[in-house]
Write a protein that holds these residues in place. Structure first.
Motif, PDB file in Angstrom:
ATOM      1  N   LEU A 204      17.515  56.119 -13.803  1.00 24.76           N
ATOM      2  CA  LEU A 204      16.470  56.688 -14.559  1.00 24.76           C
ATOM      3  C   LEU A 204      16.921  56.291 -16.135  1.00 24.76           C
ATOM      4  CD1 LEU A 204      15.656  60.488 -13.914  1.00 24.76           C
ATOM      5  CD2 LEU A 204      14.169  58.511 -14.048  1.00 24.76           C
ATOM      6  N   ALA A 205      18.171  56.152 -16.621  1.00 22.86           N
ATOM      7  CA  ALA A 205      18.397  55.988 -17.992  1.00 22.86           C
ATOM      8  C   ALA A 205      18.371  54.431 -18.134  1.00 22.86           C
ATOM      9  CB  ALA A 205      19.966  56.029 -17.782  1.00 22.86           C
ATOM     10  N   VAL A 206      18.448  53.487 -17.140  1.00 24.40           N
ATOM     11  CA  VAL A 206      17.918  51.990 -17.473  1.00 24.40           C
ATOM     12  C   VAL A 206      16.632  51.880 -17.602  1.00 24.40           C
ATOM     13  CG1 VAL A 206      18.190  49.768 -16.332  1.00 24.40           C
ATOM     14  CG2 VAL A 206      19.977  51.398 -16.089  1.00 24.40           C
ATOM     15  N   MET A 207      15.792  52.898 -16.915  1.00 27.76           N
ATOM     16  CA  MET A 207      14.402  52.640 -16.919  1.00 27.76           C
ATOM     17  C   MET A 207      13.753  52.977 -18.401  1.00 27.76           C
ATOM     18  SD  MET A 207      11.383  53.757 -14.206  1.00 27.76           S
ATOM     19  CE  MET A 207      11.791  55.690 -13.983  1.00 27.76           C
TER      20      MET A 207
ATOM     21  N   THR B 153       3.403  57.448 -18.128  1.00 29.99           N
ATOM     22  CA  THR B 153       3.997  55.980 -18.303  1.00 29.99           C
ATOM     23  C   THR B 153       4.707  55.698 -16.984  1.00 29.99           C
ATOM     24  OG1 THR B 153       5.629  57.374 -19.202  1.00 29.99           O
ATOM     25  CG2 THR B 153       4.109  56.362 -20.860  1.00 29.99           C
ATOM     26  N   ILE B 154       5.126  56.461 -16.241  1.00 28.17           N
ATOM     27  CA  ILE B 154       5.840  55.898 -15.220  1.00 28.17           C
ATOM     28  C   ILE B 154       5.330  56.177 -13.780  1.00 28.17           C
ATOM     29  CG2 ILE B 154       8.041  56.537 -14.122  1.00 28.17           C
ATOM     30  CD1 ILE B 154       9.273  56.836 -16.773  1.00 28.17           C
ATOM     31  N   GLY B 155       5.193  55.305 -12.795  1.00 29.60           N
ATOM     32  CA  GLY B 155       5.006  55.498 -11.523  1.00 29.60           C
ATOM     33  C   GLY B 155       6.159  55.264 -10.663  1.00 29.60           C
ATOM     34  N   VAL B 156       6.376  56.429  -9.846  1.00 28.03           N
ATOM     35  CA  VAL B 156       7.390  56.427  -8.672  1.00 28.03           C
ATOM     36  C   VAL B 156       6.650  56.281  -7.230  1.00 28.03           C
ATOM     37  CG1 VAL B 156       9.239  57.782  -7.492  1.00 28.03           C
ATOM     38  CG2 VAL B 156       8.320  58.514  -9.592  1.00 28.03           C
ATOM     39  N   ILE B 157       7.067  54.745  -6.971  1.00 30.57           N
ATOM     40  CA  ILE B 157       6.598  54.260  -5.712  1.00 30.57           C
ATOM     41  C   ILE B 157       7.435  54.612  -4.460  1.00 30.57           C
ATOM     42  CG2 ILE B 157       5.813  52.021  -4.721  1.00 30.57           C
ATOM     43  CD1 ILE B 157       5.492  51.032  -7.304  1.00 30.57           C
ATOM     44  N   LEU B 179       8.090  51.291 -13.642  1.00 32.37           N
ATOM     45  CA  LEU B 179       7.670  51.446 -12.076  1.00 32.37           C
ATOM     46  C   LEU B 179       9.256  52.049 -11.337  1.00 32.37           C
ATOM     47  CD1 LEU B 179       5.432  48.688 -10.948  1.00 32.37           C
ATOM     48  CD2 LEU B 179       4.738  51.024 -11.698  1.00 32.37           C
ATOM     49  N   TRP B 180       9.349  52.981 -10.704  1.00 30.87           N
ATOM     50  CA  TRP B 180      10.522  53.188 -10.020  1.00 30.87           C
ATOM     51  C   TRP B 180      10.197  52.924  -8.674  1.00 30.87           C
ATOM     52  CZ3 TRP B 180      13.565  58.628 -10.492  1.00 30.87           C
ATOM     53  CH2 TRP B 180      14.771  58.589 -10.137  1.00 30.87           C
ATOM     54  N   ASN B 181      10.691  51.903  -8.307  1.00 30.69           N
ATOM     55  CA  ASN B 181      10.544  51.510  -6.922  1.00 30.69           C
ATOM     56  C   ASN B 181      11.652  51.997  -5.586  1.00 30.69           C
ATOM     57  OD1 ASN B 181       9.602  49.914  -4.796  1.00 30.69           O
ATOM     58  ND2 ASN B 181      10.685  48.173  -5.338  1.00 30.69           N
ATOM     59  N   PHE B 182      11.119  52.869  -5.010  1.00 34.85           N
ATOM     60  CA  PHE B 182      12.288  53.237  -4.048  1.00 34.85           C
ATOM     61  C   PHE B 182      11.873  52.548  -2.727  1.00 34.85           C
ATOM     62  CE2 PHE B 182      14.344  56.881  -5.292  1.00 34.85           C
ATOM     63  CZ  PHE B 182      13.929  57.197  -6.844  1.00 34.85           C
ATOM     64  N   THR B 183      10.930  51.576  -2.437  1.00 31.75           N
ATOM     65  CA  THR B 183      10.582  50.776  -1.369  1.00 31.75           C
ATOM     66  C   THR B 183      11.585  49.837  -1.341  1.00 31.75           C
ATOM     67  OG1 THR B 183       9.206  48.972  -1.834  1.00 31.75           O
ATOM     68  CG2 THR B 183       8.246  51.028  -1.832  1.00 31.75           C
ATOM     69  N   GLN B 196      12.458  49.457 -12.035  1.00 29.63           N
ATOM     70  CA  GLN B 196      14.010  49.832 -11.615  1.00 29.63           C
ATOM     71  C   GLN B 196      13.703  50.007 -10.039  1.00 29.63           C
ATOM     72  OE1 GLN B 196      16.835  50.444 -13.379  1.00 29.63           O
ATOM     73  NE2 GLN B 196      17.490  50.630 -11.454  1.00 29.63           N
ATOM     74  N   ASN B 197      14.662  49.136  -9.478  1.00 29.57           N
ATOM     75  CA  ASN B 197      14.570  49.398  -7.986  1.00 29.57           C
ATOM     76  C   ASN B 197      15.907  50.435  -7.715  1.00 29.57           C
ATOM     77  OD1 ASN B 197      12.658  47.421  -7.291  1.00 29.57           O
ATOM     78  ND2 ASN B 197      14.167  46.044  -8.387  1.00 29.57           N
ATOM     79  N   THR B 198      15.482  51.303  -6.828  1.00 30.37           N
ATOM     80  CA  THR B 198      16.609  52.160  -6.009  1.00 30.37           C
ATOM     81  C   THR B 198      16.189  52.125  -4.755  1.00 30.37           C
ATOM     82  OG1 THR B 198      16.511  53.611  -8.004  1.00 30.37           O
ATOM     83  CG2 THR B 198      17.356  54.587  -6.173  1.00 30.37           C
ATOM     84  N   SER B 199      17.012  51.276  -3.955  1.00 30.13           N
ATOM     85  CA  SER B 199      17.023  51.223  -2.681  1.00 30.13           C
ATOM     86  C   SER B 199      18.001  51.869  -1.846  1.00 30.13           C
ATOM     87  CB  SER B 199      16.875  49.547  -2.113  1.00 30.13           C
ATOM     88  OG  SER B 199      16.911  49.384  -0.930  1.00 30.13           O
TER      89      SER B 199
END
Lengths: 231, 231
Positions: A204-207, B153-157, B179-183, B196-199
């Motif tokens: 989150l901090a990076v984003m 402002t942010i989309g969580v995917i 975009l916070w991309n969890f896929t 921001q990718n969080t896999s």
């Protein structure tokens, strides 16, 4: 954290292990579309990685591509899933059934990727005896007995920061071999224990930082639209 | 992914941004214990980073340490939380109220770190009109209208892989900036959008691999205990 000596024994570099699931996701998509073969160039283009890097990453996996046609897709999916450990269920206990911990117990998707959380533990007496999506929650005092019976190999740590180290020490002493640490605390472990840190808040901090910088940058252009800036 | 040109404008390196939350967690612990000052050496020792690195990381933040005593803890906590964006609520929409998406809506911890998910969207009609922990879920067709009204402002995917790119394109066209991309899918975005990718599954893959290697290594020693191995 595994220390340097341990790090040297890892046969597969961490960046490779992090890229392989990207390749898998893409190749599964192709499989769904009925494609039969995929080349490392195709994967490279899609994932935005060098094709020599893709070939190098896949060289760790037991699969050989055919000249001109590439990798057989069904085999590649099966081999990658197996290599990444997604086809075996790894028994795990979760520690700290707070907001994030409860959320992870809800996420049945984890078991599709090989993580089978079989119980949760918490210090709050009122949670003992409850369950989330069929996963039982116990008081932490019952953990040693549960561990003797069920022999979990993985501990998921979602406790408050001030308990992160003491819980870590406790669960390692009962034979847990790998820790998935969701706390923003840097836990210390003996060298024979694996730690994987997933700090959602760091992401989150990076984003947020990138977003703020883009906003500030845009404010310097009259129309406020990045596309209007001089190229 | 931000492209190379964009990357050059980032003033704060990503590794720094990822370490700062570790420092914050530790310093908050000290604050809880009633400590007044902390030195970069103390932080370095706890986090297992070079103390020159800690000082360099903190140089991006607007705080100055005092010779011999170090940083004033209350100020450091406040300045770090502010710098990391945790003190401002960033409005977010979540796309894909499946297992992981629903779990993230459950996690009230995110709002304590500045992410305020105000609505979820899904293609399944039966989910429209429901809510999770007070957060309303809408059919995806209602997203443009919601976005005009609420201006997230942010989309969580958290959609299935095969929808990741189309959902990405759709939400960017309506003005979502990050975009916070969890896929596990590598989404493509225009250069003015932050990803921001969080896999989680990639992290699982790394952990499983390390665990398997340690297991195999231990099998080579008669007692099966890492500590018995010749040093």
């Amino acid at each position: 954290m595994a220390n340097d000596e341990i790090k040297q024994i890892w046969k597969v570099p961490e960046p490779t292990l992090r890229r392989l699931p990207w390749y898998l996701a893409f190749v599964k998509l192709l499989k769904g579309k009925g494609e039969a073969y995929v080349s490392s160039t195709q994967i490279a283009k899609e994932i935005n990685v060098d094709s020599s890097q893709v070939a190098k990453d896949l060289s760790f996996v037991n699969i050989t591509g055919k000249t001109r046609v590439g990798y057989e897709i069904n085999t590649l999916v099966a081999v990658l899933e197996d290599f990444l450990g997604f086809t075996i269920q790894h028994k795990a206990f979760l520690f700290g059934v707070g907001s994030l911990g409860a959320a992870l117990l809800q996420d049945s998707g984890l078991s599709q990727y090989g993580l089978d959380i079989i119980a949760g533990f918490d210090t709050r007496r009122e949670l003992a005896g409850t369950s989330i999506k069929g996963i039982p929650v116990f008081h932490i005092s019952e953990f040693p007995a549960c561990q003797k019976e069920l022999n979990a190999t993985i501990g998921v740590i979602t406790v408050p920061v001030d308990q992160a180290q003491s819980v870590t020490d406790h669960i390692i002493s009962e034979g847990i071999k790998a820790l998935w640490n969701f706390t923003p605390f840097r836990i210390r472990v003996p060298r024979h224990v694996v730690v994987q840190n997933t700090s959602m808040y760091a992401h989150l901090a990076v984003m947020f930082n990138r977003l703020n910088q883009l906003n500030r940058r845009n404010e310097n252009y009259s129309c406020g639209n990045e596309l209007c800036k001089p190229q």
